[in-house]
Design a protein around this motif. Structure first.
Motif, mmCIF file in Angstrom:
data_model
loop_
_atom_site.group_PDB
_atom_site.id
_atom_site.type_symbol
_atom_site.label_atom_id
_atom_site.label_comp_id
_atom_site.label_asym_id
_atom_site.label_seq_id
_atom_site.Cartn_x
_atom_site.Cartn_y
_atom_site.Cartn_z
ATOM 1 N N ILE A 223 16.281 -19.955 13.730
ATOM 2 C CA ILE A 223 15.248 -20.963 13.477
ATOM 3 C C ILE A 223 14.080 -20.633 14.396
ATOM 4 O O ILE A 223 14.239 -20.544 15.612
ATOM 5 N N HIS A 224 12.920 -20.418 13.791
ATOM 6 C CA HIS A 224 11.755 -19.987 14.549
ATOM 7 C C HIS A 224 10.626 -20.996 14.342
ATOM 8 O O HIS A 224 10.264 -21.306 13.208
ATOM 9 N N ASN A 225 10.068 -21.500 15.428
ATOM 10 C CA ASN A 225 9.006 -22.502 15.351
ATOM 11 C C ASN A 225 7.629 -21.850 15.395
ATOM 12 O O ASN A 225 7.375 -20.976 16.231
ATOM 13 N N ASP A 226 6.750 -22.288 14.496
ATOM 14 C CA ASP A 226 5.383 -21.787 14.498
ATOM 15 C C ASP A 226 4.511 -22.778 13.737
ATOM 16 O O ASP A 226 5.005 -23.646 13.018
ATOM 17 N N SER A 227 3.207 -22.627 13.897
ATOM 18 C CA SER A 227 2.276 -23.565 13.237
ATOM 19 C C SER A 227 2.079 -23.241 11.765
ATOM 20 O O SER A 227 1.819 -24.118 10.949
ATOM 21 N N VAL A 228 2.201 -21.936 11.415
ATOM 22 C CA VAL A 228 2.004 -21.482 10.036
ATOM 23 C C VAL A 228 3.158 -20.568 9.661
ATOM 24 O O VAL A 228 3.597 -19.737 10.456
ATOM 25 N N GLU A 229 3.648 -20.717 8.441
ATOM 26 C CA GLU A 229 4.838 -19.978 8.031
ATOM 27 C C GLU A 229 4.632 -18.464 8.095
ATOM 28 O O GLU A 229 5.493 -17.735 8.602
ATOM 29 N N GLU A 230 3.511 -17.994 7.595
ATOM 30 C CA GLU A 230 3.248 -16.553 7.609
ATOM 31 C C GLU A 230 3.260 -16.000 9.036
ATOM 32 O O GLU A 230 3.888 -14.970 9.316
ATOM 33 N N ASP A 231 2.568 -16.694 9.948
ATOM 34 C CA ASP A 231 2.539 -16.250 11.343
ATOM 35 C C ASP A 231 3.933 -16.245 11.947
ATOM 36 O O ASP A 231 4.283 -15.368 12.744
ATOM 37 N N GLY A 232 4.716 -17.249 11.576
ATOM 38 C CA GLY A 232 6.077 -17.331 12.091
ATOM 39 C C GLY A 232 6.936 -16.161 11.642
ATOM 40 O O GLY A 232 7.715 -15.610 12.421
ATOM 41 N N ILE A 233 6.796 -15.760 10.369
ATOM 42 C CA ILE A 233 7.573 -14.624 9.859
ATOM 43 C C ILE A 233 7.182 -13.343 10.591
ATOM 44 O O ILE A 233 8.036 -12.566 11.034
ATOM 45 N N LEU A 234 5.872 -13.146 10.728
ATOM 46 C CA LEU A 234 5.395 -11.934 11.404
ATOM 47 C C LEU A 234 5.842 -11.900 12.866
ATOM 48 O O LEU A 234 6.265 -10.854 13.380
ATOM 49 N N MET A 267 1.653 -11.891 3.208
ATOM 50 C CA MET A 267 2.443 -10.975 4.016
ATOM 51 C C MET A 267 2.149 -9.519 3.645
ATOM 52 O O MET A 267 2.013 -8.655 4.512
ATOM 53 N N VAL A 268 2.049 -9.245 2.344
ATOM 54 C CA VAL A 268 1.735 -7.890 1.889
ATOM 55 C C VAL A 268 0.393 -7.444 2.450
ATOM 56 O O VAL A 268 0.214 -6.295 2.858
ATOM 57 N N ASN A 269 -0.586 -8.367 2.489
ATOM 58 C CA ASN A 269 -1.919 -8.036 2.986
ATOM 59 C C ASN A 269 -1.950 -7.796 4.491
ATOM 60 O O ASN A 269 -2.675 -6.931 4.977
ATOM 61 N N HIS A 270 -1.161 -8.576 5.236
ATOM 62 C CA HIS A 270 -1.343 -8.612 6.686
ATOM 63 C C HIS A 270 -0.253 -7.925 7.501
ATOM 64 O O HIS A 270 -0.500 -7.538 8.642
ATOM 65 N N ALA A 271 0.951 -7.804 6.955
ATOM 66 C CA ALA A 271 2.053 -7.221 7.727
ATOM 67 C C ALA A 271 1.932 -5.707 7.780
ATOM 68 O O ALA A 271 1.550 -5.068 6.801
ATOM 69 N N GLN A 272 2.247 -5.125 8.925
ATOM 70 C CA GLN A 272 2.288 -3.679 9.055
ATOM 71 C C GLN A 272 3.663 -3.126 8.671
ATOM 72 O O GLN A 272 3.811 -1.938 8.395
ATOM 73 N N ARG A 273 4.658 -3.997 8.624
ATOM 74 C CA ARG A 273 5.999 -3.572 8.269
ATOM 75 C C ARG A 273 6.172 -3.536 6.751
ATOM 76 O O ARG A 273 5.482 -4.255 6.026
ATOM 77 N N PRO A 274 7.105 -2.729 6.245
ATOM 78 C CA PRO A 274 7.384 -2.752 4.807
ATOM 79 C C PRO A 274 7.844 -4.129 4.353
ATOM 80 O O PRO A 274 8.638 -4.793 5.044
ATOM 81 N N ILE A 275 7.356 -4.550 3.196
ATOM 82 C CA ILE A 275 7.708 -5.843 2.615
ATOM 83 C C ILE A 275 8.302 -5.615 1.234
ATOM 84 O O ILE A 275 7.697 -4.937 0.388
ATOM 85 N N LEU A 276 9.474 -6.187 0.985
ATOM 86 C CA LEU A 276 10.078 -6.134 -0.335
ATOM 87 C C LEU A 276 10.061 -7.537 -0.918
ATOM 88 O O LEU A 276 10.678 -8.454 -0.370
ATOM 89 N N THR A 277 9.315 -7.720 -2.007
ATOM 90 C CA THR A 277 9.208 -9.034 -2.630
ATOM 91 C C THR A 277 9.938 -9.026 -3.956
ATOM 92 O O THR A 277 9.988 -8.007 -4.661
ATOM 93 N N CYS A 278 10.507 -10.162 -4.303
ATOM 94 C CA CYS A 278 11.168 -10.280 -5.603
ATOM 95 C C CYS A 278 11.009 -11.711 -6.113
ATOM 96 O O CYS A 278 11.024 -12.670 -5.338
#
Length: 281
Positions: A223-234, A267-278
């Motif tokens: 469980i990770h706390n952050d103000s915005v979901e995208e920022d939290g994932i990154l 996430m695809v736009n901003h993450a430097q890591r590979p992203i697999l979406t489905c």
């Protein structure tokens, strides 16, 4: 996984996508299709064979030379394949890029698309978007997006963010497939934000139920706390040094997409890591 599609524009990002796709084809036994689409705005009279359905002249000569150059680049890219057991087909077409990719996915029963992306930000992201973004939004098969600087594709750690409320087995099937392919460890993570706040006890119970429902193995609950979901994932992916992020998308289009946006596309736009979406199915 039987068929992998790799659209290419011969950029560094596209070359990296091709390298990763051949690695996946080698591991899975899949066939690989390398596709280049030439967009000729306002010039619908050319076929991918180089034939011209018009009066000829300078435009015909230009198209013939362009196709020759494109096929040379395709041959060089195919020759860069490091795995002798990978079967690679190639195709050059003249069409709208996005619509051609979407058509290929449907007509050829593609199981995975691997695409390079430079990402986007600011007004360019809001007003224009990218072909990669459109494919992520609308493709009915998983889409793996990579940037040129994402490094070797040695997947030992996978991050799977979710609200763990959705009852959709397809993204989990994709997760389990890639986990088994690489013998990877999975970090299941719920991003706790002010707008989606839940107590740790509630969130953990929901995640444990999710694990039981889908018989997951070799995982941790986070469980990770952050103000915005995208920022939290990154941020969480950085903490665990993830090699791959796998996430589901609803694939909304039109007005619904404008209102809600898409975390997966961000996430695809901003993450430097590979992203697999489905897509949820």
């Amino acid at each position: 996984m039987k068929k992998i599609l790799v659209p290419t524009d011969f950029s560094a990002e596209a070359q990296h996508a091709f390298d990763i796709a051949t690695q996946l084809a080698h591991l899975s036994g899949a066939e690989l299709k390398l596709l280049n689409v030439i967009e000729m705005n306002g010039t619908p009279n050319f076929a991918a064979t180089g034939d011209y359905m018009g009066s000829g002249g300078v435009e015909q000569l230009y198209m013939v030379k362009l196709l020759e150059s494109t096929r040379d680049q395709m041959r060089r890219m195919m020759n860069s394949n490091q795995f002798s057991d990978v079967r690679i087909l190639d195709e050059v077409d003249v069409d709208d890029i996005f619509h051609n990719i979407r058509k290929k996915i449907t007509q050829e029963s593609i199981d995975l698309v691997v695409m390079g992306t430079k990402g986007a930000d600011g007004l360019n992201e809001m007003l224009i978007g990218s072909n990669t973004e459109k494919v992520v939004r609308q493709a009915h098969c998983p889409v793996l997006t990579v940037k040129a600087n994402s490094g070797p594709f040695d997947v030992r750690t996978i991050v799977f963010p979710s609200n763990f409320r959705e009852d959709s087995p397809y993204p989990v099937d994709v997760l389990k497939y890639f986990q088994k392919l690489f013998n990877a460890h999975v970090h299941l993570v719920y991003i706790n934000t002010p707008t989606t706040f839940g107590t740790s006890r509630e969130s953990k119970a929901r995640m444990e139920d999710f694990v039981r429902r889908y018989n997951l193995e070799n995982y941790t609950l986070n469980i990770h706390n952050d103000s915005v979901e995208e920022d939290g994932i990154l941020s969480f992916a950085d903490e665990v040094n993830a090699d791959l992020i796998i996430m589901a998308t609803h694939g909304r289009t039109g007005f619904s997409h404008l209102l809600s946006g898409s975390i997966a596309e961000d996430m695809v736009n901003h993450a430097q890591r590979p992203i697999l979406t489905c897509h949820m199915k």
